[in-house]
Design an enzyme around this catalytic site. Sequence first.
Site, PDB file in Angstrom:
ATOM      1  CB  SER A  13      13.764 -15.670  18.956  1.00  0.00           C
ATOM      2  OG  SER A  13      12.493 -16.099  18.250  1.00  0.00           O
ATOM      3  NE  ARG A  14      11.757 -16.812  14.754  1.00  0.00           N
ATOM      4  CZ  ARG A  14      10.532 -17.197  14.389  1.00  0.00           C
ATOM      5  NH1 ARG A  14      10.024 -16.634  13.407  1.00  0.00           N
ATOM      6  NH2 ARG A  14       9.818 -18.362  14.996  1.00  0.00           N
ATOM      7  CG  ASP A  65       6.766 -25.392  24.325  1.00  0.00           C
ATOM      8  OD1 ASP A  65       6.212 -24.573  24.379  1.00  0.00           O
ATOM      9  OD2 ASP A  65       7.115 -26.485  23.670  1.00  0.00           O
ATOM     10  CB  VAL A  66       5.236 -20.053  26.561  1.00  0.00           C
ATOM     11  CG1 VAL A  66       6.206 -19.020  26.417  1.00  0.00           C
ATOM     12  CG2 VAL A  66       4.315 -20.215  25.028  1.00  0.00           C
ATOM     13  CG  ASN A  92       5.533 -11.463  21.227  1.00  0.00           C
ATOM     14  OD1 ASN A  92       4.783 -10.728  20.240  1.00  0.00           O
ATOM     15  ND2 ASN A  92       6.424 -12.187  20.657  1.00  0.00           N
ATOM     16  CE1 TYR A 157      -2.034 -16.315  15.713  1.00  0.00           C
ATOM     17  CE2 TYR A 157      -3.759 -14.871  14.460  1.00  0.00           C
ATOM     18  CZ  TYR A 157      -2.626 -15.000  15.147  1.00  0.00           C
ATOM     19  OH  TYR A 157      -1.775 -14.021  15.462  1.00  0.00           O
ATOM     20  CB  ALA A 159     -10.408 -20.379  19.123  1.00  0.00           C
TER      21      ALA A 159
HETATM   22  P1  NAP Z   1       6.996 -14.599  14.437  1.00  0.00           P
HETATM   23  O1  NAP Z   1       7.734 -13.751  13.472  1.00  0.00           O
HETATM   24  O2  NAP Z   1       6.619 -15.899  13.788  1.00  0.00           O
HETATM   25  O3  NAP Z   1       7.538 -14.809  15.734  1.00  0.00           O
HETATM   26  C1  NAP Z   1       6.919 -15.870  16.848  1.00  0.00           C
HETATM   27  C2  NAP Z   1       7.833 -15.927  18.002  1.00  0.00           C
HETATM   28  O4  NAP Z   1       7.146 -16.623  18.917  1.00  0.00           O
HETATM   29  C3  NAP Z   1       9.051 -16.447  17.777  1.00  0.00           C
HETATM   30  O5  NAP Z   1      10.005 -15.492  18.585  1.00  0.00           O
HETATM   31  C4  NAP Z   1       9.165 -17.846  18.371  1.00  0.00           C
HETATM   32  O6  NAP Z   1      10.348 -18.251  18.879  1.00  0.00           O
HETATM   33  C5  NAP Z   1       8.218 -17.699  19.301  1.00  0.00           C
HETATM   34  N1  NAP Z   1       7.505 -18.858  19.749  1.00  0.00           N
HETATM   35  C6  NAP Z   1       6.650 -19.691  18.997  1.00  0.00           C
HETATM   36  N2  NAP Z   1       6.429 -20.854  19.767  1.00  0.00           N
HETATM   37  C7  NAP Z   1       6.928 -20.625  21.103  1.00  0.00           C
HETATM   38  C8  NAP Z   1       6.816 -21.472  22.105  1.00  0.00           C
HETATM   39  N3  NAP Z   1       6.270 -22.513  22.238  1.00  0.00           N
HETATM   40  N4  NAP Z   1       7.543 -21.028  23.355  1.00  0.00           N
HETATM   41  C9  NAP Z   1       7.957 -19.748  23.099  1.00  0.00           C
HETATM   42  N5  NAP Z   1       8.285 -18.947  22.045  1.00  0.00           N
HETATM   43  C10 NAP Z   1       7.586 -19.395  21.178  1.00  0.00           C
HETATM   44  O7  NAP Z   1       5.555 -13.897  14.851  1.00  0.00           O
HETATM   45  P2  NAP Z   1       5.228 -12.371  14.965  1.00  0.00           P
HETATM   46  O8  NAP Z   1       4.584 -11.907  13.806  1.00  0.00           O
HETATM   47  O9  NAP Z   1       6.434 -11.702  15.661  1.00  0.00           O
HETATM   48  O10 NAP Z   1       4.041 -12.574  16.116  1.00  0.00           O
HETATM   49  C11 NAP Z   1       4.601 -12.359  17.376  1.00  0.00           C
HETATM   50  C12 NAP Z   1       3.028 -12.314  18.175  1.00  0.00           C
HETATM   51  O11 NAP Z   1       2.230 -11.148  17.852  1.00  0.00           O
HETATM   52  C13 NAP Z   1       2.336 -13.518  18.035  1.00  0.00           C
HETATM   53  O12 NAP Z   1       1.296 -13.730  19.377  1.00  0.00           O
HETATM   54  C14 NAP Z   1       1.199 -13.324  17.102  1.00  0.00           C
HETATM   55  O13 NAP Z   1       0.026 -14.145  17.161  1.00  0.00           O
HETATM   56  C15 NAP Z   1       0.792 -11.809  17.007  1.00  0.00           C
HETATM   57  N6  NAP Z   1       0.219 -11.157  16.002  1.00  0.00           N
HETATM   58  C16 NAP Z   1       1.109 -11.223  14.914  1.00  0.00           C
HETATM   59  C17 NAP Z   1       0.642 -10.473  13.666  1.00  0.00           C
HETATM   60  C18 NAP Z   1       1.224 -10.293  12.584  1.00  0.00           C
HETATM   61  O14 NAP Z   1       0.652  -9.656  11.597  1.00  0.00           O
HETATM   62  N7  NAP Z   1       2.592 -10.705  12.473  1.00  0.00           N
HETATM   63  C19 NAP Z   1      -0.734  -9.853  13.869  1.00  0.00           C
HETATM   64  C20 NAP Z   1      -1.540 -10.000  15.109  1.00  0.00           C
HETATM   65  C21 NAP Z   1      -0.768 -10.724  16.225  1.00  0.00           C
HETATM   66  P3  NAP Z   1      11.477 -19.118  18.388  1.00  0.00           P
HETATM   67  O15 NAP Z   1      11.886 -18.385  17.115  1.00  0.00           O
HETATM   68  O16 NAP Z   1      12.262 -19.332  19.332  1.00  0.00           O
HETATM   69  O17 NAP Z   1      10.816 -20.397  17.933  1.00  0.00           O
END
Ligand code: NAP
Length: 249
Positions: A13-14, A65-66, A92, A157, A159
């Site tokens: 979604s985002r 919800d995954v 993701n 996180y 872990a």
């Molecule tokens: P974000 O902007 O907070 O987006 C998180 C996404 O995960 C949203 O689309 C959310 O969907 C979805 N989500 C959360 N819970 C969910 C569930 N139970 N079932 C299905 N979807 C779910 O985060 P992001 O920064 O884009 O992160 C994306 C991935 O990259 C994550 O795995 C994060 O750990 C990893 N990551 C991010 C960073 C960083 O610096 N941003 C660094 C390393 C790794 P809804 O909006 O529908 O709730």
Amino acid sequence: MEFKKTALITGASRGIGAAIAKRLAKDGFNVLINCSSEKSLNEYGKVLQKICEEEGVRAEVFACDVSKYEECEEMFRFTKEKFGRVDCLINNAGITKDTLLARMEPEDFEAVSNVNFKGVFNTTKLASAIMARQKSGRIVNISSVVGLKGNVGQFNYCATKAGVIGMTKAAAKELGRRNVLVNAVAPGFITTEMTEKIDEGFKEKVKESIVLKRFGKAEEVAGVVSFLCSEDASYITGQIFVVDGLLLI
Ligand code: NAP
């Protein structure tokens, strides 16, 4: 009609997930955009669906919800019904519940674990059954550099993200003989809503310790995912790709 491959992106979604969906649509994949709820599907998913369709591919949205296995089963059934196959799975979806270990409640550990870790088991199990029958598939897991290095305030996180690396390597060994390739991307600090929550002072300190002196963009992670889903990556499996601008801490 021209044959198109299908990519299912969780948490699309985002942020990084949305950038991956846009990029894979641009690459010519039909996309299944997963949102965590109907609310987020209506708020973000439908807009993204239109953007992806503008690339001349088919796009569908599905709220699930995954962390819930039965909901994931429904999502894969829906994807098969709409597109007939699943060529790429991008794990993701992810959440944080940051606090020092001394203050971390069991619920904080469970919540992060359920989405970031169990969620990857749920979708990988379901996708691999389809991909094994197809005798082809790509799975890309979004881990994190903190899964390799650890981080203060992110016991839960870290872990889960280290666990994702283990799952990537195990799945690559198990599924390789079916021509299913499994890799992970470990981003550093990427500008999204997830990193918006972090204290500004801390962010400036982190930036200083990045050799490229800036945070990454979601599109820069999506580019690596796009490569791993492409023909050019046909001899790569079980690998972890760090995308962090060379973070020194
Ligand atoms: P974000 O902007 O907070 O987006 C998180 C996404 O995960 C949203 O689309 C959310 O969907 C979805 N989500 C959360 N819970 C969910 C569930 N139970 N079932 C299905 N979807 C779910 O985060 P992001 O920064 O884009 O992160 C994306 C991935 O990259 C994550 O795995 C994060 O750990 C990893 N990551 C991010 C960073 C960083 O610096 N941003 C660094 C390393 C790794 P809804 O909006 O529908 O709730």
